[in-house]
Design an enzyme around this catalytic site. Sequence first.
Site, PDB file in Angstrom:
ATOM      1  N   MET A 272     -93.372  47.135  39.311  1.00  0.00           N
ATOM      2  CA  MET A 272     -94.726  46.918  38.802  1.00  0.00           C
ATOM      3  C   MET A 272     -95.630  46.400  39.907  1.00  0.00           C
ATOM      4  O   MET A 272     -95.284  45.440  40.597  1.00  0.00           O
ATOM      5  CB  MET A 272     -94.694  45.938  37.623  1.00  0.00           C
ATOM      6  CG  MET A 272     -96.059  45.624  37.033  1.00  0.00           C
ATOM      7  SD  MET A 272     -96.858  47.095  36.300  1.00  0.00           S
ATOM      8  CE  MET A 272     -98.579  46.664  36.565  1.00  0.00           C
ATOM      9  N   GLU A 273     -96.812  47.030  40.003  1.00  0.00           N
ATOM     10  CA  GLU A 273     -97.710  46.835  41.138  1.00  0.00           C
ATOM     11  C   GLU A 273     -98.614  45.612  41.005  1.00  0.00           C
ATOM     12  O   GLU A 273     -99.787  45.668  41.396  1.00  0.00           O
ATOM     13  CB  GLU A 273     -98.564  48.088  41.329  1.00  0.00           C
ATOM     14  CG  GLU A 273     -99.575  48.377  40.197  1.00  0.00           C
ATOM     15  CD  GLU A 273     -99.067  49.317  39.108  1.00  0.00           C
ATOM     16  OE1 GLU A 273     -97.838  49.400  38.922  1.00  0.00           O
ATOM     17  OE2 GLU A 273     -99.897  49.952  38.441  1.00  0.00           O
ATOM     18  N   HIS A 306     -94.591  53.611  46.635  1.00  0.00           N
ATOM     19  CA  HIS A 306     -95.369  53.850  45.408  1.00  0.00           C
ATOM     20  C   HIS A 306     -96.140  52.585  45.015  1.00  0.00           C
ATOM     21  O   HIS A 306     -97.356  52.623  44.796  1.00  0.00           O
ATOM     22  CB  HIS A 306     -94.409  54.266  44.288  1.00  0.00           C
ATOM     23  CG  HIS A 306     -95.053  54.476  42.958  1.00  0.00           C
ATOM     24  ND1 HIS A 306     -95.227  55.721  42.406  1.00  0.00           N
ATOM     25  CD2 HIS A 306     -95.576  53.613  42.056  1.00  0.00           C
ATOM     26  CE1 HIS A 306     -95.833  55.618  41.233  1.00  0.00           C
ATOM     27  NE2 HIS A 306     -96.043  54.332  40.986  1.00  0.00           N
ATOM     28  N   GLU A 307     -95.436  51.480  44.953  1.00  0.00           N
ATOM     29  CA  GLU A 307     -96.087  50.244  44.502  1.00  0.00           C
ATOM     30  C   GLU A 307     -97.161  49.792  45.491  1.00  0.00           C
ATOM     31  O   GLU A 307     -98.225  49.326  45.101  1.00  0.00           O
ATOM     32  CB  GLU A 307     -95.051  49.138  44.292  1.00  0.00           C
ATOM     33  CG  GLU A 307     -93.965  49.463  43.258  1.00  0.00           C
ATOM     34  CD  GLU A 307     -94.498  49.987  41.945  1.00  0.00           C
ATOM     35  OE1 GLU A 307     -95.581  49.533  41.511  1.00  0.00           O
ATOM     36  OE2 GLU A 307     -93.853  50.873  41.342  1.00  0.00           O
ATOM     37  N   HIS A 310    -100.464  51.493  45.165  1.00  0.00           N
ATOM     38  CA  HIS A 310    -101.275  50.961  44.063  1.00  0.00           C
ATOM     39  C   HIS A 310    -102.142  49.766  44.468  1.00  0.00           C
ATOM     40  O   HIS A 310    -103.094  49.441  43.768  1.00  0.00           O
ATOM     41  CB  HIS A 310    -100.361  50.456  42.936  1.00  0.00           C
ATOM     42  CG  HIS A 310     -99.896  51.490  41.971  1.00  0.00           C
ATOM     43  ND1 HIS A 310    -100.737  52.371  41.340  1.00  0.00           N
ATOM     44  CD2 HIS A 310     -98.660  51.748  41.478  1.00  0.00           C
ATOM     45  CE1 HIS A 310    -100.041  53.128  40.498  1.00  0.00           C
ATOM     46  NE2 HIS A 310     -98.775  52.774  40.567  1.00  0.00           N
TER      47      HIS A 310
HETATM   48 ZN   LIG Z   1     -97.037  53.305  39.499  1.00  0.00          ZN
END
Ligand SMILES: [Zn+2]
Length: 848
Positions: A272-273, A306-307, A310
């Site tokens: 979770m970002e 990915h995170e 964000h």
């Molecule tokens: Zn994401």
Amino acid sequence: MTAAPQTESDHRLPRTVIPARYQLVLEPDLPGASFTGMLDVDVDVTTAVDHVLLNAAELEITGAEVDGRPVPFTLQPATERVRLDVSLEPGPARVHLEFTGTLNDKLRGWYRSTYRDEDGREQVIATSQMQTTDCRRAFPCWDEPDLKAVFDVTLVVEPHLLAISNGAEVERTERPDGRHAVRFAPTMPMSTYLVAFVVGPLEATEPVMVPKLDGGEIPLRIVHVPGKGRLTGFGLDVGAFALEWYQRYYGIPYPTDKCDMVALPDFAAGAMENLGCITYRESLLLCDPATSTQAEQQLVADVVTHELAHMWFGDLVTMRWWNGIWLNEAFATFMEVACCDAYRPDWKRWTTFSLERTMAFDTDALVSTRSVEFPVAAPDECAGMFDVLTYQKGGALLRMLEQYLGEEEFRRGISHYLTVHEHGNTETGDLWDAIEAVNPATPVRRMMDSWIWQPGHPLVEARLDGDRLHLRQQRFHVAGADLGADAATVFVVPLHLRNGDVSWKVLLDAAEATVALPHPDEPVLVNAGGHGFVRVAYTDELRARLTGSALSSLSIIDRYNLVDDAWNAVVAGRLASTDFLSFVEGFAGERDLAVWQAMGIGLRGVGRLLDGGAYERFQERVRDLVAPAMADLGWEPAEDEDDLTGKLRGTLVGLLGALGDDADAQQRCRRIVEAPDGVDPELVAAAITVVATVGDEADYERFLATFRAAPTPQDQLRALYALADFPTAELVGRTLELALGGEVKTQNAPFLLGRCIANRHHGRLAWDFVRRHWTQANAAFPENTIVRMIDPVRLLTDPDVVADVQSFFAEHPIPQSAKTLDQVLERQRVNAALRAREQERLSAAMAG
Ligand SMILES: [Zn+2]
């Protein structure tokens, strides 16, 4: 004298009172699984009101004041709100609330995560997961993404505990009771779903200092349970690379003052970002490069990149409402691959992304697919957006756009978008407009709207028309699907064509088009480079020009797509499975990993169509196909071998030993499992899978012991999931009981049960077990994992099981994943029909 609230609904708070700054003091009681809190919010009253509404759920409010005066309040559990009865004139005001809450075990809001320390004692961590609307379970707030505010957080904790939040620690005061009040730097204005706090007996690595684009440094750390520091090097290396790379790509400095990445023993999603305080499952952040496979390392790299993507796209610029979550996730998926590709070019990340595109195609070929974006009223409705169509299809669409525009042209559009909307909230169209603003020659919004708002994707049929190429698009679908008028959906398709040595781009924006060919007698490649989100069907003549000796002139992705398109032509009823098998056998000379992965998908699909003697003869053909490549590669890795070659060896061993039932490969795998020290991790991982498929009780005990005492999360998960693959009902039965027995974390148990359902011999047994324990599983497991648990029922194709599954879910819906469930059930029917259609002919061919 008080105006009515502006646009209040059950899901949207009125915009009459807007939060600007939260000052929050939270004091957790870890052994007691509870917390108390005190909150002061500076708000702007935009219109005179006689009450104030904000969100709160599962909290007990013990006091409320506005501008220093006590006010009456009412909790409204149905809408997860608290109402303060107070009249306010336009201007600034201060809301003060005191409250208590529970540290829950449902992995949402502020929750408990646990681990056993070296002495076997349970240790408790309090950690948070706010997305989508669970911030209101941790403290009362205006819990909507466009109500951004500054968060000034203080955590009051036992001095021996580590405490972190979004901002860096700026102040620590000892209180008379010995506890420490740890205050964190106020955040930039951000959405409530990005707030994070973690408190527990945890350790942090020394910070890696990453240069900041505008001067200064970003301290990057990994926070982990004690003893796992030796598994942090890889994640830190990826993280430091990504922070530098993104600052250059976006042209914007990292938006906050520090970056902590937290590895948690219990986590419902993957990661979770949260701004500056990113939370992860342990297996997605911690790993030992010496003993993990390329796939396991790539997974960590993917999730970290990915995170971090964000932090800008999502955190700095945020969707206005939850309908925009798809773009948030699709974009981060796109960037994760781009950044990972830059981090490790030898991993050919954009080539292996083909596998993810295939996953998206699979779902998107169903009648029950959905448009990528759709209107969302209640926030719950976006729960169904966290799926393959958002991440994988959305990411693939962005890749398609990027490749059509050019990488630098696309990047400038992204940078422009983030700069213009910094600290703001946006709708999807704002991104297309920003990209189009710097690329005025391309109709970006018209093109992307055709992909975002229409479900499905096109099949582009190519045939020769004299010296010209005739292209026709229609919506691709699996056999038996009745799309009605939707079959004629027209997409604005950016296509890369190649004919002989000439390459060029066309925009196919009508049902049909004819294109001049510079070399009409030479091979024609439609969707060259493979970036288009389209299936291609060639006439026999055109396909013949691409296969045989011409194969070697094609890129890896082009070869991948030929195989993938062929297998899906079988699923679509346009190609016989027997012809597919012969077609794949033409790839015996293939030595690239990605193409073998596509072949593996098709071969496993064919295997599912057969039983008994016919299946055994099919296994012989698999052995004949794989053996030459395996012999070429050998069982011993070369000294200077690259990662993908090792991974190819693992893939071939899996095909040979498990699908091909090759006795010699199984013997070798058993020896590896018995003495894994010093063996290449790719071989170890493949050997575990192979041995499980033929394993006995002693093997089972060995894997179970590894699961219980594994040195890394990767070792642990390999052993755990292999317990689902054993060949006897008794051992699979033990695994099913284990999954529900409390020893397996609830974040992993649903996937273990799912893998049991995928067991070729005992899928029905596993399905019966899950069916019987449905209530228990739903109560125990995180909501988002339920549909993933039952996803493999798509593989159960016996008519009576199909009927049983379909009728069970008619009575037991999964409301949080209704659309995904529809898709799983449709895919099961499609697979059953495929088997009914192909089994006889294919079995006969195996006999011949
Ligand atoms: Zn994401």
